[in-house]
Design an enzyme around this catalytic site. Structure first.
Site, PDB file in Angstrom:
ATOM      1  N   VAL A  16       0.664  -1.233  -0.094  1.00  0.00           N
ATOM      2  CA  VAL A  16      -0.091  -0.034  -0.114  1.00  0.00           C
ATOM      3  C   VAL A  16       0.999   1.104   0.169  1.00  0.00           C
ATOM      4  O   VAL A  16       0.499   2.259  -0.229  1.00  0.00           O
ATOM      5  CB  VAL A  16      -0.951   0.104   1.098  1.00  0.00           C
ATOM      6  CG1 VAL A  16      -1.933  -1.051   1.235  1.00  0.00           C
ATOM      7  CG2 VAL A  16      -0.145   0.209   2.657  1.00  0.00           C
ATOM      8  N   ASP A  17       2.157   1.285   0.336  1.00  0.00           N
ATOM      9  CA  ASP A  17       2.970   2.180   0.683  1.00  0.00           C
ATOM     10  C   ASP A  17       3.346   2.927  -0.732  1.00  0.00           C
ATOM     11  O   ASP A  17       3.746   3.937  -0.948  1.00  0.00           O
ATOM     12  CB  ASP A  17       4.441   1.975   1.200  1.00  0.00           C
ATOM     13  CG  ASP A  17       3.740   1.765   2.785  1.00  0.00           C
ATOM     14  OD1 ASP A  17       2.884   2.214   3.192  1.00  0.00           O
ATOM     15  OD2 ASP A  17       4.578   0.733   3.375  1.00  0.00           O
ATOM     16  N   MET A  61      -2.018   5.935   6.331  1.00  0.00           N
ATOM     17  CA  MET A  61      -0.789   5.145   6.611  1.00  0.00           C
ATOM     18  C   MET A  61       0.302   5.710   5.623  1.00  0.00           C
ATOM     19  O   MET A  61       0.151   6.850   4.907  1.00  0.00           O
ATOM     20  CB  MET A  61      -0.843   3.808   6.088  1.00  0.00           C
ATOM     21  CG  MET A  61      -1.845   3.221   7.100  1.00  0.00           C
ATOM     22  SD  MET A  61      -2.229   1.362   6.404  1.00  0.00           S
ATOM     23  CE  MET A  61      -2.529   0.444   8.157  1.00  0.00           C
ATOM     24  N   GLY A  62       1.657   5.460   5.977  1.00  0.00           N
ATOM     25  CA  GLY A  62       2.633   6.078   5.296  1.00  0.00           C
ATOM     26  C   GLY A  62       3.463   6.729   6.216  1.00  0.00           C
ATOM     27  O   GLY A  62       3.611   7.836   6.708  1.00  0.00           O
ATOM     28  N   ARG A  63       4.723   5.866   6.697  1.00  0.00           N
ATOM     29  CA  ARG A  63       5.810   6.087   7.535  1.00  0.00           C
ATOM     30  C   ARG A  63       6.892   6.779   6.995  1.00  0.00           C
ATOM     31  O   ARG A  63       7.332   7.916   7.656  1.00  0.00           O
ATOM     32  CB  ARG A  63       6.188   4.837   8.246  1.00  0.00           C
ATOM     33  CG  ARG A  63       5.448   4.514   9.481  1.00  0.00           C
ATOM     34  CD  ARG A  63       5.969   3.505  10.571  1.00  0.00           C
ATOM     35  NE  ARG A  63       5.018   3.525  11.490  1.00  0.00           N
ATOM     36  CZ  ARG A  63       4.977   4.254  12.726  1.00  0.00           C
ATOM     37  NH1 ARG A  63       6.100   4.662  13.102  1.00  0.00           N
ATOM     38  NH2 ARG A  63       3.871   3.936  13.234  1.00  0.00           N
ATOM     39  N   LEU A  68      -8.697  -0.165   8.315  1.00  0.00           N
ATOM     40  CA  LEU A  68      -9.922   0.100   7.367  1.00  0.00           C
ATOM     41  C   LEU A  68      -9.586   0.303   5.872  1.00  0.00           C
ATOM     42  O   LEU A  68     -10.111  -0.018   5.071  1.00  0.00           O
ATOM     43  CB  LEU A  68     -10.736   1.030   8.006  1.00  0.00           C
ATOM     44  CG  LEU A  68     -11.723   0.629   8.768  1.00  0.00           C
ATOM     45  CD1 LEU A  68     -11.461  -0.210   9.828  1.00  0.00           C
ATOM     46  CD2 LEU A  68     -12.681   1.943   9.510  1.00  0.00           C
TER      47      LEU A  68
END
Lengths: 420, 420
Positions: free
Chosen positions: A143-144, A190-192, A298
């Protein structure tokens, strides 16, 4: 020479479409049964190989395998488990070879992100390093969207679509309420390290003034003063302010916003993420009433609103991986290559695994507006086709019907157990 | 007698389908133009009436009004503004009458929840109390599903569907990851007093062992020991534990869980909600790795996955309200009446407003399992038809296309301004 069996595993954080890749792999193996044997799926990823817990996918019906295409998350189980280097942990590789030998496995399909590409690379070298012939093909998933040498990563398009839609919908809510109530809404995504998912929130906007009014990126150092001014300007101009913030938003010195150093009464580190941190900051500086949401799992599980393009590409990389294996390839990743035309097109490509492993693709600076709070037209042009099309799962009694596999294990052949 | 104009306003927290009610009202007024005049919508709810900010809906195209049916949130703006009692604040009522008189308004349609029903009741009494003839009809709307004298409330079915689906999807994610990573997932949902939304999470489960493994309800006092035992049992038995928790979860003494009394370094109250509070509790007692999500506005704005039943009912109560007004009714609410048959059926009913206002309908105890952590079959039977059917909005470039109204205000007729 007897035909070889194949091993497939899901690795790392799962997505709405990783099972579509599994579907592509399994259906293609089945379509080539004269040349390839059985497809064994690792129970909980690579751990399944180490433990000799191999799921015999041939025992699943055609319909069950077909339904993987519309089922989110990892149907065989995934894991966060990184193989160490061969020098460091030779025993793990010896075990893999033992298990592969015992089950006549000659193909290794690994479905994951950057760390997994590294594992896949190591397996692809077993032939050279340890004399066991195995072809290892990497199937991209994250997903990143941070894998190099592919235009985009399966799994990302669906998260992007979910975040863009959720931002648009929640923004309409805030706009309705802002006259007497909530003025600021923050969606944590998300996304670090890379801001791709946050960027997708920008697709919610069609015209000047549309939400989101502020996007934060891990790539752009957080400047509190600039941020507060922008929040205030947005509330004054539009009556409200919608913010999309990635979990990895950070200060110039590298500290994460979410790691505010705050402690509860018992001295525990604070519970919150970026969204509540920003909310509290805004409340105390500007006094605006706020709401915040944290999408968490989610967003990456939202198969109900998956991107049709994403589903198609996820299936295609799975299918291509098997075809590459049959063509004798090793140590490659099936990639997605964007066409040059004005109209979006894509095809499957092939990337050398040693150039993929352990490289993270960040947002290019020209995808982020000069002020650091939005996305540019170049970014919109890149993102838009990735969320195109709806691919709805089937419903019964108002609920999506997702695959339930039997997941029967193959009988063990090895006496030795391996502790993972 | 010249035909009267009508006033419509949206009130309180908005939903995915309140605009479908607006669509029902406006289309029905238009269909009866020989008997009813124009439909003016309050800009930002009742405040629009007090400020004489009336949106002339007759200037919107048929297509624009039609698209309200698939547009979430309040297209005319909503407000959190409760009219005080007539004795307390006579000036407000006098102002309302002034504005109504100036614009020849004889019908008042109010689209909201419990507090709004009270406002609508007061307006319905203006004829008796202040000699101004107006018919006030309440159109039910609340995601909380807590209005009495109606089987269910428009807005709830779509939130219920969103929460049930999100729970099912996120649960598949946790199940994939739990062998080496996340073992507990907590989804925080709306519901300060009534547990209807949390209960809807229970629809994610089809079979024994399915998520959610624990549901909390505001109606059931939180017992930490019992809760921890249940979390542990679930992790031991199924490898993971999925929890749905309403914002209103509370201890026996009435304290909210989210109000943990914790403070940050600056002495500010803690930021978190119920989900992070529970997560931290579980981490420190049992040591399990967790993830949590707070759906917040996302849940009530999620028109992309609205319940078809909900959309239909929302439209129907709007339509019925106009028909009731034309039939000379006053001080009633259009309600939804469930049929007695085994197969779900519903029709529109009529409830006296004085019996609706200021009454909250909690979950009946027999809808909650004896242990307080789940829903019973009676509850499933009640909830299931409410989430039935998908009513997808139209898409363009991968994004749902929601209404953009002109929202042009009618020229003011009063010199006096009213400060709200």
């Amino acid at each position: 020479m007897s035909k070889k069996n194949a091993f497939y595993a899901q690795s790392g954080g799962v997505t709405a479409v990783i099972n579509a890749s599994a579907c592509g792999v399994i259906e293609t193996v089945r379509a080539n049964r004269r040349r390839m044997g059985k497809l064994y799926a690792g129970r909980n990823g690579i751990i399944g190989a180490l433990r000799e817990e191999l799921i015999d996918t041939s025992r699943e019906s055609t319909a069950a395998i077909g339904s993987l295409r519309h089922t989110p998350s990892g149907a065989f189980g995934s894991c966060r488990y990184k193989l160490k280097g061969i020098e460091e942990h030779r025993a793990e590789y010896e075990r893999l070879i033992e298990v592969f030998k015992a089950h006549n496995i000659g193909y290794f399909f690994y479905n994951g992100g950057g760390d997994s590409a590294d594992t896949c690379l190591k397996v692809s070298q077993l032939s050279a390093t340890m004399g066991y012939p195995v072809q290892a093909i990497h199937i991209p998933k994250t997903v990143d969207n941070d894998l190099p040498l592919t235009d985009n990563c399966p799994g990302f398009g669906s998260v992007a679509k979910y975040i863009a839609i959720s931002t648009r919908e929640a923004a309409l809510d805030v706009a309705s309420m802002c006259e007497t109530s909530t003025k600021v809404f923050i969606l944590e995504v998300m996304g670090r390290h890379a801001g791709w998912i946050a960027a997708a929130g920008g697709l919610a906007a069609d015209a000047e003034g549309d939400a989101p009014h502020i996007i934060l990126f891990p790539e752009i150092a957080f400047n509190k003063d600039k941020f507060m001014k922008r929040v205030q300007r947005s509330v004054k101009r539009y009556g409200h302010c919608v913010i999309v913030a990635p979990e990895g938003a950070r200060y110039a010195d590298g500290r994460f916003l979410a790691d505010a150093g705050t402690r509860d009464a018992f001295g525990h580190a604070q519970l919150g993420g970026v969204a509540p941190t920003l909310a509290e900051m805004i409340k105390s500086e500007l006094g605006y009433k706020y709401h915040w949401a944290v999408a968490d799992y989610l967003q990456r599980a939202a198969r109900h609103i998956a991107s049709a393009t994403d589903v198609e590409q996820a299936y295609a990389v799975g299918k291509a991986a098997v075809e590459m294996a049959l063509a004798g390839k090793n140590s490659v990743m099936a990639s997605i290559v964007r066409g040059n035309g004005k109209k979006y097109s894509w095809k499957i490509g092939e990337a050398p695994l040693d150039k993929v492993a352990n490289v993270e693709k960040m947002m290019p600076r020209n995808f982020i507006t000069r002020d650091g709070f939005g996305i540019t037209q170049a970014c919109r042009d890149y993102l838009t086709p990735l969320i195109a099309g709806e691919d709805y799962p089937p419903y019964k009694n108002g609920m999506p019907q997702y695959a339930r596999l039997k997941n029967e294990l193959v009988a063990r052949k090895l006496k030795k157990r391996f502790k993972v």
